[in-house]
Design a protein around this motif. Structure first.
Motif, PDB file in Angstrom:
ATOM      1  N   THR A  44      -7.716   0.079  -5.892  1.00  0.00           N
ATOM      2  CA  THR A  44      -6.697   0.414  -4.797  1.00  0.00           C
ATOM      3  C   THR A  44      -5.722  -0.953  -4.914  1.00  0.00           C
ATOM      4  O   THR A  44      -6.315  -2.080  -5.124  1.00  0.00           O
ATOM      5  CB  THR A  44      -7.226   0.628  -3.319  1.00  0.00           C
ATOM      6  N   VAL A  45      -4.333  -0.843  -5.004  1.00  0.00           N
ATOM      7  CA  VAL A  45      -3.563  -1.825  -5.093  1.00  0.00           C
ATOM      8  C   VAL A  45      -2.462  -1.923  -4.097  1.00  0.00           C
ATOM      9  O   VAL A  45      -2.216  -0.623  -3.678  1.00  0.00           O
ATOM     10  CB  VAL A  45      -3.164  -1.959  -6.478  1.00  0.00           C
ATOM     11  N   ASN A  46      -1.764  -2.705  -4.098  1.00  0.00           N
ATOM     12  CA  ASN A  46      -0.506  -2.687  -3.282  1.00  0.00           C
ATOM     13  C   ASN A  46       0.749  -2.475  -4.134  1.00  0.00           C
ATOM     14  O   ASN A  46       1.928  -1.906  -3.880  1.00  0.00           O
ATOM     15  CB  ASN A  46      -0.246  -4.108  -2.486  1.00  0.00           C
ATOM     16  N   SER A  47       0.770  -3.022  -5.598  1.00  0.00           N
ATOM     17  CA  SER A  47       1.831  -2.849  -6.491  1.00  0.00           C
ATOM     18  C   SER A  47       1.019  -2.703  -7.884  1.00  0.00           C
ATOM     19  O   SER A  47      -0.232  -3.055  -8.082  1.00  0.00           O
ATOM     20  CB  SER A  47       2.839  -4.198  -6.301  1.00  0.00           C
ATOM     21  N   VAL A  48       1.677  -2.293  -8.714  1.00  0.00           N
ATOM     22  CA  VAL A  48       1.527  -2.187 -10.083  1.00  0.00           C
ATOM     23  C   VAL A  48       2.533  -2.056 -11.183  1.00  0.00           C
ATOM     24  O   VAL A  48       3.488  -1.720 -10.822  1.00  0.00           O
ATOM     25  CB  VAL A  48       0.727  -0.472 -10.114  1.00  0.00           C
ATOM     26  N   ILE A  71       2.446  10.376 -11.781  1.00  0.00           N
ATOM     27  CA  ILE A  71       2.901  10.547 -10.520  1.00  0.00           C
ATOM     28  C   ILE A  71       2.289   9.824  -9.579  1.00  0.00           C
ATOM     29  O   ILE A  71       0.995   9.587  -9.355  1.00  0.00           O
ATOM     30  CB  ILE A  71       2.709  12.266 -10.286  1.00  0.00           C
ATOM     31  N   LEU A  72       2.965   8.875  -9.029  1.00  0.00           N
ATOM     32  CA  LEU A  72       2.525   7.875  -7.886  1.00  0.00           C
ATOM     33  C   LEU A  72       1.624   8.444  -6.771  1.00  0.00           C
ATOM     34  O   LEU A  72       2.131   9.567  -6.268  1.00  0.00           O
ATOM     35  CB  LEU A  72       3.571   6.807  -7.567  1.00  0.00           C
ATOM     36  N   SER A  73       0.957   7.974  -6.175  1.00  0.00           N
ATOM     37  CA  SER A  73       0.026   8.151  -5.107  1.00  0.00           C
ATOM     38  C   SER A  73       0.937   8.032  -3.709  1.00  0.00           C
ATOM     39  O   SER A  73       0.775   8.652  -2.611  1.00  0.00           O
ATOM     40  CB  SER A  73      -1.265   7.549  -4.923  1.00  0.00           C
ATOM     41  N   ALA A  74       1.962   7.184  -3.785  1.00  0.00           N
ATOM     42  CA  ALA A  74       2.622   6.945  -2.736  1.00  0.00           C
ATOM     43  C   ALA A  74       4.354   6.834  -2.976  1.00  0.00           C
ATOM     44  O   ALA A  74       4.481   6.344  -4.237  1.00  0.00           O
ATOM     45  CB  ALA A  74       2.324   5.744  -1.769  1.00  0.00           C
ATOM     46  N   ASP A  75       5.123   6.883  -2.278  1.00  0.00           N
ATOM     47  CA  ASP A  75       6.540   6.552  -2.604  1.00  0.00           C
ATOM     48  C   ASP A  75       6.538   5.241  -2.656  1.00  0.00           C
ATOM     49  O   ASP A  75       6.239   4.328  -2.034  1.00  0.00           O
ATOM     50  CB  ASP A  75       7.464   7.019  -1.539  1.00  0.00           C
ATOM     51  N   GLU A 130       2.907  -2.163   1.552  1.00  0.00           N
ATOM     52  CA  GLU A 130       2.826  -3.722   1.979  1.00  0.00           C
ATOM     53  C   GLU A 130       1.682  -3.665   2.878  1.00  0.00           C
ATOM     54  O   GLU A 130       1.304  -4.883   3.235  1.00  0.00           O
ATOM     55  CB  GLU A 130       4.384  -4.056   2.610  1.00  0.00           C
ATOM     56  N   ASP A 131       0.834  -2.536   3.244  1.00  0.00           N
ATOM     57  CA  ASP A 131      -0.163  -2.871   4.033  1.00  0.00           C
ATOM     58  C   ASP A 131      -1.494  -2.665   3.206  1.00  0.00           C
ATOM     59  O   ASP A 131      -1.836  -3.720   2.492  1.00  0.00           O
ATOM     60  CB  ASP A 131      -0.256  -1.755   5.200  1.00  0.00           C
ATOM     61  N   ILE A 132      -2.246  -1.783   3.304  1.00  0.00           N
ATOM     62  CA  ILE A 132      -3.487  -1.487   2.699  1.00  0.00           C
ATOM     63  C   ILE A 132      -3.379  -1.089   1.200  1.00  0.00           C
ATOM     64  O   ILE A 132      -2.212  -0.443   0.977  1.00  0.00           O
ATOM     65  CB  ILE A 132      -4.432  -0.633   3.261  1.00  0.00           C
ATOM     66  N   GLY A 133      -4.027  -1.201   0.288  1.00  0.00           N
ATOM     67  CA  GLY A 133      -4.130  -0.895  -1.050  1.00  0.00           C
ATOM     68  C   GLY A 133      -4.341   0.655  -1.200  1.00  0.00           C
ATOM     69  O   GLY A 133      -4.715   1.238  -0.442  1.00  0.00           O
TER      70      GLY A 133
END
Length: 169
Positions: free
Chosen positions: A57-61, A96-100, A137-140
């Motif tokens: 789990t990450v915040n950015s990639v 396909i990203l898991s979040a916008d 910006e919160d949890i990964g």
């Protein structure tokens, strides 16, 4: 022994991520037409996406393109002993990203081209992608839910020539 196990796991995951089945119809009058693949701006991709169940789990990639050899020869058989060799080139990877995405930042000094359209990310070229994508910006979160390779367009004339040279087809 730990390094050996890690190598095996990475090898299996790599093979799974780029397993692809694509079907098409090749006719003289209209060339190579898709049955189970999609035509993209940068090539063609399988209609079916792989769905990895692993990942941190990450915040950015920074998503990457294909990192192995890009040119391959695929053997096709007709069931009666006839085979042909089809040249195939991997040109990128689509995700396909898991979040916008919240934000994208350019990454300097790379040779790939990364395009972000909503949750879909296309990386053309080999190696590290050209954009840092902030997902939360919160949890990964897991960075992506779907992945598929992008192949160079297949030239209908080359394909027809390969089949014409093999009389058993």
């Amino acid at each position: 022994m730990k390094n050996f196990v890690t190598f095996l796991v990475l090898s299996v995951l790599s093979c799974q991520a780029f397993a692809a089945e694509m079907k098409g119809r090749l006719r003289v009058e209209d060339g190579f037409q898709p049955i189970s693949f999609e035509k993209l701006n940068d090539g063609i991709a399988p209609a079916m996406w792989d769905m990895p169940t692993w990942g941190p789990t990450v915040n950015s990639v920074i998503l990457g393109g294909f990192t192995g050899p890009s040119d391959h020869n695929v053997q096709l058989g007709n069931g009666a002993g006839g085979t042909i060799t089809l040249p195939v080139k991997v040109v990128g990877v689509q995700y396909i990203l898991s979040a916008d995405p919240v934000n994208t930042t350019p990454v300097n000094g790379v040779s790939t081209n990364t395009t972000v359209t909503g949750k879909q990310v296309t990386v053309v070229g080999n190696g590290v992608g050209s954009k840092l994508i902030t997902l939360t910006e919160d949890i990964g979160v897991k960075p992506y839910t779907h992945i598929r390779p992008i192949f160079a367009n297949l030239d209908s004339e080359v394909l027809l020539d390969i089949f014409k040279k093999k009389k058993s087809w």
